[in-house]
Design a protein around this motif. Structure first.
Motif, PDB file in Angstrom:
ATOM      1  N   ILE A  98       7.861 -10.489 -39.519  1.00  0.00           N
ATOM      2  CA  ILE A  98       6.768  -9.518 -39.523  1.00  0.00           C
ATOM      3  C   ILE A  98       7.255  -8.143 -39.066  1.00  0.00           C
ATOM      4  N   GLY A  99       8.078  -8.109 -38.022  1.00  0.00           N
ATOM      5  CA  GLY A  99       8.615  -6.839 -37.541  1.00  0.00           C
ATOM      6  C   GLY A  99       9.451  -6.135 -38.588  1.00  0.00           C
ATOM      7  N   GLY A 100      10.237  -6.894 -39.349  1.00  0.00           N
ATOM      8  CA  GLY A 100      11.033  -6.301 -40.416  1.00  0.00           C
ATOM      9  C   GLY A 100      10.168  -5.656 -41.482  1.00  0.00           C
ATOM     10  N   LEU A 101       9.085  -6.335 -41.863  1.00  0.00           N
ATOM     11  CA  LEU A 101       8.165  -5.754 -42.846  1.00  0.00           C
ATOM     12  C   LEU A 101       7.523  -4.472 -42.330  1.00  0.00           C
ATOM     13  N   LEU A 102       7.089  -4.508 -41.082  1.00  0.00           N
ATOM     14  CA  LEU A 102       6.463  -3.315 -40.505  1.00  0.00           C
ATOM     15  C   LEU A 102       7.440  -2.148 -40.426  1.00  0.00           C
ATOM     16  N   ILE A 103       8.678  -2.436 -40.075  1.00  0.00           N
ATOM     17  CA  ILE A 103       9.686  -1.378 -39.979  1.00  0.00           C
ATOM     18  C   ILE A 103      10.009  -0.818 -41.367  1.00  0.00           C
ATOM     19  N   VAL A 104      10.081  -1.668 -42.386  1.00  0.00           N
ATOM     20  CA  VAL A 104      10.361  -1.193 -43.744  1.00  0.00           C
ATOM     21  C   VAL A 104       9.301  -0.193 -44.198  1.00  0.00           C
ATOM     22  N   PHE A 105       8.038  -0.526 -43.968  1.00  0.00           N
ATOM     23  CA  PHE A 105       6.964   0.351 -44.423  1.00  0.00           C
ATOM     24  C   PHE A 105       6.667   1.486 -43.447  1.00  0.00           C
ATOM     25  N   GLY A 106       7.221   1.432 -42.264  1.00  0.00           N
ATOM     26  CA  GLY A 106       6.986   2.480 -41.288  1.00  0.00           C
ATOM     27  C   GLY A 106       5.603   2.398 -40.681  1.00  0.00           C
ATOM     28  N   LEU A 107       5.101   1.196 -40.512  1.00  0.00           N
ATOM     29  CA  LEU A 107       3.786   0.972 -39.925  1.00  0.00           C
ATOM     30  C   LEU A 107       3.982   0.336 -38.557  1.00  0.00           C
ATOM     31  N   LEU A 108       3.488   0.979 -37.518  1.00  0.00           N
ATOM     32  CA  LEU A 108       3.642   0.507 -36.139  1.00  0.00           C
ATOM     33  C   LEU A 108       5.120   0.248 -35.815  1.00  0.00           C
ATOM     34  N   THR A 109       5.959   1.169 -36.200  1.00  0.00           N
ATOM     35  CA  THR A 109       7.408   0.994 -36.084  1.00  0.00           C
ATOM     36  C   THR A 109       7.852   0.805 -34.643  1.00  0.00           C
ATOM     37  N   ARG A 110       7.339   1.619 -33.750  1.00  0.00           N
ATOM     38  CA  ARG A 110       7.767   1.499 -32.347  1.00  0.00           C
ATOM     39  C   ARG A 110       7.377   0.149 -31.760  1.00  0.00           C
ATOM     40  N   TRP A 111       6.189  -0.342 -32.083  1.00  0.00           N
ATOM     41  CA  TRP A 111       5.765  -1.656 -31.583  1.00  0.00           C
ATOM     42  C   TRP A 111       6.610  -2.777 -32.181  1.00  0.00           C
ATOM     43  N   ALA A 112       6.916  -2.669 -33.467  1.00  0.00           N
ATOM     44  CA  ALA A 112       7.741  -3.682 -34.118  1.00  0.00           C
ATOM     45  C   ALA A 112       9.151  -3.697 -33.538  1.00  0.00           C
ATOM     46  N   VAL A 113       9.693  -2.514 -33.269  1.00  0.00           N
ATOM     47  CA  VAL A 113      11.028  -2.428 -32.671  1.00  0.00           C
ATOM     48  C   VAL A 113      11.001  -2.965 -31.244  1.00  0.00           C
ATOM     49  N   PHE A 114       9.928  -2.660 -30.523  1.00  0.00           N
ATOM     50  CA  PHE A 114       9.812  -3.142 -29.147  1.00  0.00           C
ATOM     51  C   PHE A 114       9.778  -4.669 -29.108  1.00  0.00           C
ATOM     52  N   ALA A 115       9.188  -5.296 -30.127  1.00  0.00           N
ATOM     53  CA  ALA A 115       9.157  -6.760 -30.197  1.00  0.00           C
ATOM     54  C   ALA A 115      10.529  -7.337 -30.510  1.00  0.00           C
ATOM     55  N   GLN A 116      11.415  -6.543 -31.122  1.00  0.00           N
ATOM     56  CA  GLN A 116      12.761  -7.014 -31.458  1.00  0.00           C
ATOM     57  C   GLN A 116      13.717  -6.965 -30.265  1.00  0.00           C
ATOM     58  N   LEU A 117      13.457  -6.080 -29.333  1.00  0.00           N
ATOM     59  CA  LEU A 117      14.412  -5.848 -28.238  1.00  0.00           C
ATOM     60  C   LEU A 117      14.712  -7.090 -27.394  1.00  0.00           C
ATOM     61  N   PRO A 118      13.708  -7.893 -26.981  1.00  0.00           N
ATOM     62  CA  PRO A 118      14.069  -9.098 -26.206  1.00  0.00           C
ATOM     63  C   PRO A 118      14.941 -10.075 -26.998  1.00  0.00           C
ATOM     64  N   ILE A 119      14.694 -10.173 -28.285  1.00  0.00           N
ATOM     65  CA  ILE A 119      15.501 -11.064 -29.121  1.00  0.00           C
ATOM     66  C   ILE A 119      16.939 -10.573 -29.172  1.00  0.00           C
ATOM     67  N   LEU A 120      17.113  -9.278 -29.355  1.00  0.00           N
ATOM     68  CA  LEU A 120      18.463  -8.723 -29.461  1.00  0.00           C
ATOM     69  C   LEU A 120      19.202  -8.775 -28.133  1.00  0.00           C
ATOM     70  N   ILE A 121      18.497  -8.524 -27.043  1.00  0.00           N
ATOM     71  CA  ILE A 121      19.134  -8.645 -25.723  1.00  0.00           C
ATOM     72  C   ILE A 121      19.554 -10.088 -25.484  1.00  0.00           C
ATOM     73  N   GLY A 122      18.684 -11.021 -25.861  1.00  0.00           N
ATOM     74  CA  GLY A 122      19.036 -12.439 -25.742  1.00  0.00           C
ATOM     75  C   GLY A 122      20.237 -12.798 -26.598  1.00  0.00           C
ATOM     76  N   ALA A 123      20.327 -12.244 -27.795  1.00  0.00           N
ATOM     77  CA  ALA A 123      21.475 -12.523 -28.667  1.00  0.00           C
ATOM     78  C   ALA A 123      22.767 -11.976 -28.070  1.00  0.00           C
ATOM     79  N   ILE A 124      22.683 -10.818 -27.433  1.00  0.00           N
ATOM     80  CA  ILE A 124      23.880 -10.254 -26.791  1.00  0.00           C
ATOM     81  C   ILE A 124      24.303 -11.127 -25.613  1.00  0.00           C
ATOM     82  N   ILE A 125      23.337 -11.566 -24.811  1.00  0.00           N
ATOM     83  CA  ILE A 125      23.649 -12.433 -23.669  1.00  0.00           C
ATOM     84  C   ILE A 125      24.246 -13.753 -24.132  1.00  0.00           C
ATOM     85  N   ILE A 126      23.685 -14.328 -25.192  1.00  0.00           N
ATOM     86  CA  ILE A 126      24.189 -15.607 -25.701  1.00  0.00           C
ATOM     87  C   ILE A 126      25.637 -15.475 -26.154  1.00  0.00           C
TER      88      ILE A 126
END
Length: 140
Positions: A70-98
């Motif tokens: 869902i975040g990828g779709l929102l970012i592609v269309f530029g709808l609620l981009t900051r919120w969609a990116v904010f939802a991605q950050l914990p996942i990416l931080i977790g991926a870096i830690i892993i």
């Protein structure tokens, strides 16, 4: 002189295309990763195996795939981009830690760091000129 002004005006209106293309590429990548994770839950289980004792396994799996999709779709269309990116950050931080806690995969770490940096950029920059957010803002 009029020719220079018209060229300058054209340049000012078209300078944001590379940033918009970058936003669309980031959203497309996250969307494709979301589809990949939905189809292969074993991949996510392998990724979170080093820290599975710290987190609820099913809770993490239930968050990662839809957030990317869902975040990828929102970012592609530029709808609620900051919120969609904010939802991605914990996942990416977790991926870096892993990557540091578990088996080090250099290619995954580089991709994750690049996506993380792009997400931080769009968290502060926003949707850009050619987005639904900008269109809706101009309609008010």
């Amino acid at each position: 002189m009029g020719r220079i002004k018209s060229l300058n005006k054209w340049a000012n209106t078209h300078t944001n295309y590379p940033i918009d293309i970058l936003r669309i590429a980031l959203g497309s990548f996250l969307f494709i990763k979301g589809i990949d994770f939905m189809g292969n839950t074993q991949v996510i289980m392998e990724f979170i195996k080093p820290i599975q004792s710290m987190l609820g396994g099913m809770l993490v799996i239930s968050y990662i795939a839809p957030a990317h999709f869902i975040g990828g779709l929102l970012i592609v269309f530029g709808l609620l981009t900051r919120w969609a990116v904010f939802a991605q950050l914990p996942i990416l931080i977790g991926a870096i830690i892993i990557n540091f806690v578990g088996e080090m995969d250099t290619m995954n770490l580089i991709i994750t760091m690049l996506v993380f940096l792009l997400c931080l950029f769009f968290l502060f920059y926003g949707s850009g000129r050619h987005s639904i957010d900008k269109y809706l803002k101009m309609q008010q």
